[in-house]
Design a protein around this motif. Structure first.
Motif, short mmCIF file in Angstrom:
data_model
loop_
_atom_site.label_atom_id
_atom_site.label_comp_id
_atom_site.label_asym_id
_atom_site.label_seq_id
_atom_site.Cartn_x
_atom_site.Cartn_y
_atom_site.Cartn_z
N LYS A 132 -6.17 10.61 12.25
CA LYS A 132 -6.56 9.29 11.75
C LYS A 132 -5.35 8.36 11.66
N TRP A 133 -4.26 8.85 11.08
CA TRP A 133 -3.08 8.00 10.89
C TRP A 133 -2.36 7.73 12.20
N PHE A 134 -2.48 8.67 13.15
CA PHE A 134 -1.89 8.45 14.47
C PHE A 134 -2.61 7.28 15.15
N TRP A 135 -3.94 7.25 15.05
CA TRP A 135 -4.72 6.15 15.61
C TRP A 135 -4.34 4.83 14.93
N PHE A 136 -4.13 4.88 13.61
CA PHE A 136 -3.77 3.66 12.87
C PHE A 136 -2.44 3.09 13.38
N LEU A 137 -1.47 3.99 13.66
CA LEU A 137 -0.17 3.54 14.19
C LEU A 137 -0.35 2.88 15.56
N ILE A 138 -1.20 3.48 16.39
CA ILE A 138 -1.45 2.90 17.72
C ILE A 138 -2.07 1.51 17.57
N SER A 139 -2.98 1.37 16.59
CA SER A 139 -3.63 0.06 16.39
C SER A 139 -2.61 -1.00 15.96
N LEU A 140 -1.63 -0.60 15.14
CA LEU A 140 -0.59 -1.54 14.72
C LEU A 140 0.26 -1.97 15.92
N MET A 141 0.49 -1.04 16.85
CA MET A 141 1.23 -1.38 18.06
C MET A 141 0.44 -2.39 18.90
N GLY A 142 -0.88 -2.19 18.97
CA GLY A 142 -1.73 -3.13 19.70
C GLY A 142 -1.68 -4.51 19.06
N LEU A 143 -1.77 -4.55 17.72
CA LEU A 143 -1.70 -5.82 16.99
C LEU A 143 -0.36 -6.51 17.25
N ALA A 144 0.73 -5.72 17.19
CA ALA A 144 2.07 -6.27 17.42
C ALA A 144 2.16 -6.89 18.81
N GLY A 145 1.60 -6.20 19.80
CA GLY A 145 1.61 -6.72 21.17
C GLY A 145 0.91 -8.05 21.27
N ALA A 146 -0.26 -8.16 20.63
CA ALA A 146 -1.02 -9.42 20.66
C ALA A 146 -0.26 -10.53 19.95
N VAL A 206 -7.17 -4.28 5.43
CA VAL A 206 -8.46 -3.92 4.83
C VAL A 206 -8.85 -2.50 5.28
N TRP A 207 -8.63 -2.20 6.56
CA TRP A 207 -8.94 -0.86 7.09
C TRP A 207 -8.18 0.21 6.31
N LEU A 208 -6.91 -0.08 6.04
CA LEU A 208 -6.02 0.87 5.35
C LEU A 208 -6.62 1.30 4.01
N PHE A 209 -7.19 0.34 3.26
CA PHE A 209 -7.72 0.65 1.92
C PHE A 209 -9.21 0.99 1.91
N SER A 210 -9.88 0.87 3.06
CA SER A 210 -11.30 1.24 3.09
C SER A 210 -11.49 2.52 3.91
N GLU A 211 -11.43 2.43 5.25
CA GLU A 211 -11.54 3.65 6.06
C GLU A 211 -10.34 4.56 5.87
N GLY A 212 -9.17 3.96 5.58
CA GLY A 212 -7.95 4.75 5.42
C GLY A 212 -7.94 5.58 4.15
N PHE A 213 -7.70 4.91 3.01
CA PHE A 213 -7.59 5.63 1.73
C PHE A 213 -8.88 5.65 0.92
N ALA A 214 -9.91 4.94 1.38
CA ALA A 214 -11.19 4.83 0.67
C ALA A 214 -11.03 4.29 -0.75
N SER A 215 -10.05 3.36 -0.94
CA SER A 215 -9.84 2.77 -2.27
C SER A 215 -10.84 1.64 -2.52
N PHE A 216 -11.17 0.88 -1.47
CA PHE A 216 -12.11 -0.23 -1.61
C PHE A 216 -13.54 0.31 -1.51
N SER A 217 -14.45 -0.33 -2.25
CA SER A 217 -15.86 0.05 -2.11
C SER A 217 -16.36 -0.49 -0.77
N VAL A 218 -17.49 0.02 -0.30
CA VAL A 218 -18.05 -0.43 0.98
C VAL A 218 -18.38 -1.92 0.89
N SER A 219 -18.91 -2.36 -0.24
CA SER A 219 -19.25 -3.78 -0.42
C SER A 219 -18.01 -4.66 -0.33
#
Length: 257
Positions: free
Chosen positions: A148-162, A202-215
């Motif tokens: 999961k965290w490996f995918w998150f790092l790749i996503s940050l690289m994609g964001l940085a590229g954009a 937002v992903w980090l605290f929801s799908e990532g750590f599940a700190s945020f509620s779904v709502s």
């Protein structure tokens, strides 16, 4: 919660059956409804103007599809579609990711057109955006934490590229164009850069750590979608002078076909 992550077995990748699922509440549903209505109205406005906008037609068409695809995704989520349960027995709206995979690319193309950037640069930025969305999606459905965290790092690289494309290459093209077009690009590019940077947070605290509620997660994504889609597109299409070529007749004397 009824599911604990981390057991490696032959069945890895298949979450155990959930007895209860943390689902979106009334606040989230309210946010989805409001966003759906705003997106539908925006889509209709852009589409109605697309046929009579001459040189600016491409901007209206892209704006129509950016808001239109998002409206379809929100309709799906409001209809109880486009979601599944992920590890931790949490409701996960994959309809968001189907929407973003299309709309982030269209947003990139629209930004590139406003900047007057070369097609190869637009493709480079669009590819980075797809890498970001695909990786966030794969990270969301990963059962193994390290994956999961490996995918998150790749996503940050994609964001940085954009972001690098938007802040440097596209900006250089806009500055070369100069005038009102350059000023318009400066404004809308920052709306996109700042709102896109919020998605992984937002992903980090929801799908990532599940700190945020779904709502809370749904409301946060909704606000970012409205800013990065509706506010962004309306700012572009309302800047008639910056978009039209110098030879274009004033927009007031539009010809209706």
């Amino acid at each position: 919660h009824c599911h604990r992550q981390g057991k490696m077995s032959a069945e890895d990748g298949i979450p155990t059956a959930c007895t209860t699922i943390e689902e979106v509440g009334s606040t989230g549903v309210g946010a989805l409804t409001v966003a759906f209505l705003i997106l539908v109205v925006s889509t209709v406005v852009f589409l109605s103007k697309a046929n009579s906008s001459g040189v600016q037609r491409k901007y209206y068409y892209l704006s129509t599809y950016i808001c239109g695809f998002a409206a379809m995704a929100y309709f799906a989520m409001l209809s109880g579609q486009g979601w599944t349960a992920i590890a931790g027995c949490r409701q996960f709206f994959y309809a968001h990711y189907a929407d973003w995979a299309v709309t982030f690319v269209l947003t990139t193309i629209l930004l590139g057109l406003v900047a007057g950037a070369e097609v190869d640069l637009i493709f480079g930025a669009a590819g980075s955006a797809v890498v970001m969305i695909f990786s966030l999606y794969m990270g969301s459905v990963s059962v193994v934490t390290t994956v999961k965290w490996f995918w998150f790092l790749i996503s940050l690289m994609g964001l940085a590229g954009a972001v690098v494309h938007f802040a440097q290459s596209f900006k250089a093209a806009a500055d070369l164009k100069g005038g009102e077009g350059s000023a318009l690009y400066g404004k809308v590019a920052w709306i996109v850069i700042l709102s896109w940077m919020c998605y992984p947070v937002v992903w980090l605290f929801s799908e990532g750590f599940a700190s945020f509620s779904v709502s809370f997660e749904v409301v946060a994504y909704t606000i970012m979608d409205i800013i990065s889609k509706c506010v962004f597109t309306f700012m572009i299409v309302s800047a008639h002078d910056a978009l039209g070529s110098p030879t274009t007749a004033p927009t007031q004397s539009r010809e209706y076909v």
